[in-house]
Design an enzyme around this catalytic site. Sequence first.
Site, PDB file in Angstrom:
ATOM      1  N   GLN A 112       0.820  -1.213   0.000  1.00 16.70           N
ATOM      2  CA  GLN A 112       0.000   0.000   0.000  1.00 16.70           C
ATOM      3  C   GLN A 112       0.858   1.269   0.000  1.00 16.70           C
ATOM      4  O   GLN A 112       0.482   2.283  -0.590  1.00 16.70           O
ATOM      5  CB  GLN A 112      -0.921  -0.024   1.228  1.00 16.70           C
ATOM      6  CG  GLN A 112      -2.131   0.874   1.130  1.00 16.70           C
ATOM      7  CD  GLN A 112      -3.294   0.226   0.374  1.00 16.70           C
ATOM      8  OE1 GLN A 112      -3.605  -0.924   0.583  1.00 16.70           O
ATOM      9  NE2 GLN A 112      -3.909   0.978  -0.519  1.00 16.70           N
ATOM     10  N   LYS A 115       1.882   1.847  -3.653  1.00 16.82           N
ATOM     11  CA  LYS A 115       0.673   2.093  -4.447  1.00 16.82           C
ATOM     12  C   LYS A 115       0.162   3.511  -4.196  1.00 16.82           C
ATOM     13  O   LYS A 115      -0.118   4.268  -5.129  1.00 16.82           O
ATOM     14  CB  LYS A 115      -0.395   1.071  -4.042  1.00 16.82           C
ATOM     15  CG  LYS A 115      -1.695   1.182  -4.796  1.00 16.82           C
ATOM     16  CD  LYS A 115      -2.843   0.445  -4.101  1.00 16.82           C
ATOM     17  CE  LYS A 115      -2.516  -0.996  -3.789  1.00 16.82           C
ATOM     18  NZ  LYS A 115      -3.721  -1.763  -3.354  1.00 16.82           N
ATOM     19  N   LYS A 127      -2.793  -0.922   6.625  1.00 18.28           N
ATOM     20  CA  LYS A 127      -3.767  -1.985   6.324  1.00 18.28           C
ATOM     21  C   LYS A 127      -4.228  -2.608   7.624  1.00 18.28           C
ATOM     22  O   LYS A 127      -3.513  -2.554   8.625  1.00 18.28           O
ATOM     23  CB  LYS A 127      -3.112  -3.070   5.466  1.00 18.28           C
ATOM     24  CG  LYS A 127      -4.093  -3.911   4.678  1.00 18.28           C
ATOM     25  CD  LYS A 127      -4.482  -3.233   3.382  1.00 18.28           C
ATOM     26  CE  LYS A 127      -5.576  -3.950   2.642  1.00 18.28           C
ATOM     27  NZ  LYS A 127      -5.741  -3.421   1.281  1.00 18.28           N
ATOM     28  N   GLY A 166     -12.488  -0.396   2.751  1.00 17.91           N
ATOM     29  CA  GLY A 166     -12.797  -1.806   2.558  1.00 17.91           C
ATOM     30  C   GLY A 166     -11.683  -2.582   1.886  1.00 17.91           C
ATOM     31  O   GLY A 166     -10.726  -2.019   1.364  1.00 17.91           O
ATOM     32  N   ASP A 167     -11.814  -3.885   1.922  1.00 15.84           N
ATOM     33  CA  ASP A 167     -10.980  -4.830   1.181  1.00 15.84           C
ATOM     34  C   ASP A 167     -11.806  -6.125   1.156  1.00 15.84           C
ATOM     35  O   ASP A 167     -13.033  -6.061   1.287  1.00 15.84           O
ATOM     36  CB  ASP A 167      -9.611  -5.019   1.858  1.00 15.84           C
ATOM     37  CG  ASP A 167      -8.587  -5.728   0.961  1.00 15.84           C
ATOM     38  OD1 ASP A 167      -7.988  -5.066   0.101  1.00 15.84           O
ATOM     39  OD2 ASP A 167      -8.394  -6.954   1.105  1.00 15.84           O
ATOM     40  N   ASN A 242     -16.249  -7.086  -5.176  1.00 16.47           N
ATOM     41  CA  ASN A 242     -16.272  -5.679  -5.563  1.00 16.47           C
ATOM     42  C   ASN A 242     -15.359  -5.390  -6.755  1.00 16.47           C
ATOM     43  O   ASN A 242     -15.780  -4.757  -7.726  1.00 16.47           O
ATOM     44  CB  ASN A 242     -15.871  -4.822  -4.356  1.00 16.47           C
ATOM     45  CG  ASN A 242     -15.736  -3.364  -4.722  1.00 16.47           C
ATOM     46  OD1 ASN A 242     -14.641  -2.863  -4.945  1.00 16.47           O
ATOM     47  ND2 ASN A 242     -16.862  -2.678  -4.831  1.00 16.47           N
ATOM     48  N   SER A 379     -10.599   6.748  -2.983  1.00 18.27           N
ATOM     49  CA  SER A 379     -10.767   6.991  -1.547  1.00 18.27           C
ATOM     50  C   SER A 379     -10.198   8.363  -1.181  1.00 18.27           C
ATOM     51  O   SER A 379     -10.781   9.093  -0.376  1.00 18.27           O
ATOM     52  CB  SER A 379     -10.036   5.919  -0.733  1.00 18.27           C
ATOM     53  OG  SER A 379     -10.821   4.766  -0.588  1.00 18.27           O
TER      54      SER A 379
HETATM   55  P1  NDP Z   1     -14.552  -9.069  -2.086  1.00 17.67           P
HETATM   56  O1  NDP Z   1     -14.665  -9.621  -0.727  1.00 17.67           O
HETATM   57  O2  NDP Z   1     -15.605  -8.154  -2.583  1.00 17.67           O
HETATM   58  O3  NDP Z   1     -14.420 -10.252  -3.139  1.00 17.67           O
HETATM   59  C1  NDP Z   1     -13.390 -11.178  -3.053  1.00 17.67           C
HETATM   60  C2  NDP Z   1     -13.585 -12.211  -4.155  1.00 17.67           C
HETATM   61  O4  NDP Z   1     -12.413 -13.000  -4.240  1.00 17.67           O
HETATM   62  C3  NDP Z   1     -14.722 -13.153  -3.858  1.00 17.67           C
HETATM   63  O5  NDP Z   1     -15.286 -13.583  -5.071  1.00 17.67           O
HETATM   64  C4  NDP Z   1     -14.031 -14.282  -3.117  1.00 17.67           C
HETATM   65  O6  NDP Z   1     -14.702 -15.530  -3.177  1.00 17.67           O
HETATM   66  C5  NDP Z   1     -12.727 -14.342  -3.871  1.00 17.67           C
HETATM   67  N1  NDP Z   1     -11.706 -14.881  -2.981  1.00 17.67           N
HETATM   68  C6  NDP Z   1     -11.244 -14.323  -1.848  1.00 17.67           C
HETATM   69  N2  NDP Z   1     -10.346 -15.107  -1.244  1.00 17.67           N
HETATM   70  C7  NDP Z   1     -10.248 -16.183  -2.038  1.00 17.67           C
HETATM   71  C8  NDP Z   1      -9.469 -17.351  -1.969  1.00 17.67           C
HETATM   72  N3  NDP Z   1      -8.610 -17.567  -0.948  1.00 17.67           N
HETATM   73  N4  NDP Z   1      -9.593 -18.258  -2.968  1.00 17.67           N
HETATM   74  C9  NDP Z   1     -10.452 -18.021  -4.002  1.00 17.67           C
HETATM   75  N5  NDP Z   1     -11.222 -16.934  -4.117  1.00 17.67           N
HETATM   76  C10 NDP Z   1     -11.111 -16.039  -3.149  1.00 17.67           C
HETATM   77  O7  NDP Z   1     -13.121  -8.370  -2.141  1.00 17.67           O
HETATM   78  P2  NDP Z   1     -12.567  -7.282  -3.178  1.00 17.67           P
HETATM   79  O8  NDP Z   1     -13.168  -7.494  -4.520  1.00 17.67           O
HETATM   80  O9  NDP Z   1     -12.688  -5.955  -2.526  1.00 17.67           O
HETATM   81  O10 NDP Z   1     -11.003  -7.631  -3.214  1.00 17.67           O
HETATM   82  C11 NDP Z   1     -10.431  -8.515  -4.174  1.00 17.67           C
HETATM   83  C12 NDP Z   1      -8.938  -8.257  -4.282  1.00 17.67           C
HETATM   84  O11 NDP Z   1      -8.705  -6.902  -4.685  1.00 17.67           O
HETATM   85  C13 NDP Z   1      -8.133  -8.423  -2.989  1.00 17.67           C
HETATM   86  O12 NDP Z   1      -6.840  -8.893  -3.315  1.00 17.67           O
HETATM   87  C14 NDP Z   1      -8.029  -6.991  -2.466  1.00 17.67           C
HETATM   88  O13 NDP Z   1      -6.924  -6.839  -1.600  1.00 17.67           O
HETATM   89  C15 NDP Z   1      -7.838  -6.259  -3.771  1.00 17.67           C
HETATM   90  N6  NDP Z   1      -8.139  -4.832  -3.763  1.00 17.67           N
HETATM   91  C16 NDP Z   1      -9.354  -4.366  -3.352  1.00 17.67           C
HETATM   92  C17 NDP Z   1      -9.638  -3.023  -3.400  1.00 17.67           C
HETATM   93  C18 NDP Z   1     -10.967  -2.480  -3.046  1.00 17.67           C
HETATM   94  O14 NDP Z   1     -11.173  -1.273  -3.228  1.00 17.67           O
HETATM   95  N7  NDP Z   1     -11.929  -3.263  -2.593  1.00 17.67           N
HETATM   96  C19 NDP Z   1      -8.603  -2.054  -3.816  1.00 17.67           C
HETATM   97  C20 NDP Z   1      -7.384  -2.652  -4.308  1.00 17.67           C
HETATM   98  C21 NDP Z   1      -7.178  -3.985  -4.255  1.00 17.67           C
HETATM   99  P3  NDP Z   1     -15.335 -16.173  -1.836  1.00 17.67           P
HETATM  100  O15 NDP Z   1     -16.519 -15.325  -1.512  1.00 17.67           O
HETATM  101  O16 NDP Z   1     -15.683 -17.567  -2.225  1.00 17.67           O
HETATM  102  O17 NDP Z   1     -14.276 -16.101  -0.782  1.00 17.67           O
HETATM  103  O1  2IT Z   2      -5.823  -2.562  -1.462  1.00 20.11           O
HETATM  104  C1  2IT Z   2      -6.359  -1.442  -1.534  1.00 20.11           C
HETATM  105  O2  2IT Z   2      -5.829  -0.503  -2.147  1.00 20.11           O
HETATM  106  C2  2IT Z   2      -7.673  -1.253  -0.913  1.00 20.11           C
HETATM  107  N1  2IT Z   2      -8.225  -2.209  -0.365  1.00 20.11           N
HETATM  108  C3  2IT Z   2      -8.330   0.101  -0.912  1.00 20.11           C
HETATM  109  C4  2IT Z   2      -7.776   0.959   0.176  1.00 20.11           C
HETATM  110  C5  2IT Z   2      -8.495   2.263   0.395  1.00 20.11           C
HETATM  111  O3  2IT Z   2      -8.111   2.924   1.375  1.00 20.11           O
HETATM  112  O4  2IT Z   2      -9.387   2.641  -0.360  1.00 20.11           O
END
Ligand code: NDP
Ligand code: 2IT
Length: 447
Positions: A112, A115, A127, A166-167, A242, A379
């Site tokens: 982070q 980034k 984080k 969120g994450d 997401n 954000s």
């Molecule tokens: P969500 O919780 O909305 O979705 C996560 C998705 O990934 C779900 O479909 C979940 O499936 C799947 N998943 C999670 N863990 C596993 C696993 N161990 N094996 C297989 N599938 C898995 O999270 P986000 O979409 O917010 O985050 C996804 C990725 O993006 C993460 O790496 C996060 O750190 C990154 N990220 C998120 C940001 C954000 O703004 N939200 C910003 C930047 C990066 P299931 O429900 O079956 O677990």
């Molecule tokens: O991994 C990431 O960059 C996030 N989960 C978003 C962090 C944020 O503060 O919006």
Amino acid sequence: MIDTALQSTFDEVLRRNPGEPEFHQAVREVFESLEVVQARHPEYSDAGIITRLCEPERQIIFRVPWVDDHGQVQVNRGFRVEYNSALGPYKGGLRFHRSVNLGIVKFLGFEQIFKNSLTGLPIGGGKGGSDFDPHGRSDGEVMRFCQSFMTELWRHIGEYTDVPAGDIGVGAREIGFLFGQYKRLTNRYEGGVLTGKGLDWGGSLVRKEATGYGAAIFADEMLRARGTGVEGRRVSVSGSGNVAIYAIQKVRQLGGIPVTASDSSGYVVDEDGIDLELLQQIKEVERGRIGEYEERRGGRARFVADGSVWDVPVGIALPCATQNELDADAARTLLGNGVEAVSEGANMPSTPEAVALFREAGIAFGPGKAANAGGVATSALEMQQNASRDTWTFEYTEERLTQIMRSIHTTCLETAEEFDRPGDYVLGANVAGFRKVADAMMAFGVV
Ligand code: NDP
Ligand code: 2IT
């Protein structure tokens, strides 16, 4: 390879942080890029910048007790790693997933820092999260967990201190419960203390879409630099949360054909292109499983429980689920099928072996700290709106996001060029992200 001068620092990182493989992996990747910087900027080593960067400024671990729907007491562990505040208040998400431990939070916090630096906005790196598993929990259970979590966290955060978001496992519902408890405990309506808020209570338009949109835009920028684009290409997306959902939406808007989505139970292939409304209904509204997509798509989609989403032939891959979900075998399959671009929506989704294969093959590879920076950047735009008590339109905010993604892309390319590694987005992202933080740390002295 890590440069010999950095090897002893890396050995020390291994020694002081045992049993944290994801953290070691994230640090190693950055170190491998820093050799070129070491040679040109010995002043950074003299000031101990790299050694200091590896040690979080503050790490908070706390007990999170709560009562489930059966009246049973549950205990989870909460974390907040306030990693680096050279460029601004600590900023980064909270992850609720059963796999969360200190090493995972440190890897995410470390990524982070660079980034957030790349976004060009005034945000430091942090984080947090918990090993709480929201799957199958009622709204009441999630609320009680979030209230207990915030009852400890509130004293550590603030608009000028640390701003969580969120994450994985933390979306608008959880941010709502967290903000409600923060407001109650402090008796202050401090919108800028959390981002990813609901639109009626201080949230920003486009924040929900931003990470997925950004990852798709980054893929498009990388391909445009090579004279093509997302348009007309088949795209595989992993995950269905997401990031995945809004990556799929932006791919469609750019004229690509998103053909997959997945979760931890398997993946679906839909040759006509993923039906976004159906996916959103199953995932965002019903919180269901991906297999239901096949059942409700009337025979037009196929669900695969055992196998890899990366087996599907595509021109572009967007890993949007979790760390190390794309390994060397998957990389070989993708390359064998002629993949041209990989843009990481998730954090560290490709294993080091997979990254090496993509870089050797010379395809366009956008590492997470550049490709998924759109979320945290938006954000920061939410924080700007909160600070000025203003709300921006969708169009204006999306335009800002697009400009930020283009600027990150250009910064990565120019930095790679400067260090004689044209087209190497990994090197470009690590070096450009690092330099800005390092220069600020130099200015502050040894603190
Ligand atoms: P969500 O919780 O909305 O979705 C996560 C998705 O990934 C779900 O479909 C979940 O499936 C799947 N998943 C999670 N863990 C596993 C696993 N161990 N094996 C297989 N599938 C898995 O999270 P986000 O979409 O917010 O985050 C996804 C990725 O993006 C993460 O790496 C996060 O750190 C990154 N990220 C998120 C940001 C954000 O703004 N939200 C910003 C930047 C990066 P299931 O429900 O079956 O677990
Ligand atoms: O991994 C990431 O960059 C996030 N989960 C978003 C962090 C944020 O503060 O919006």
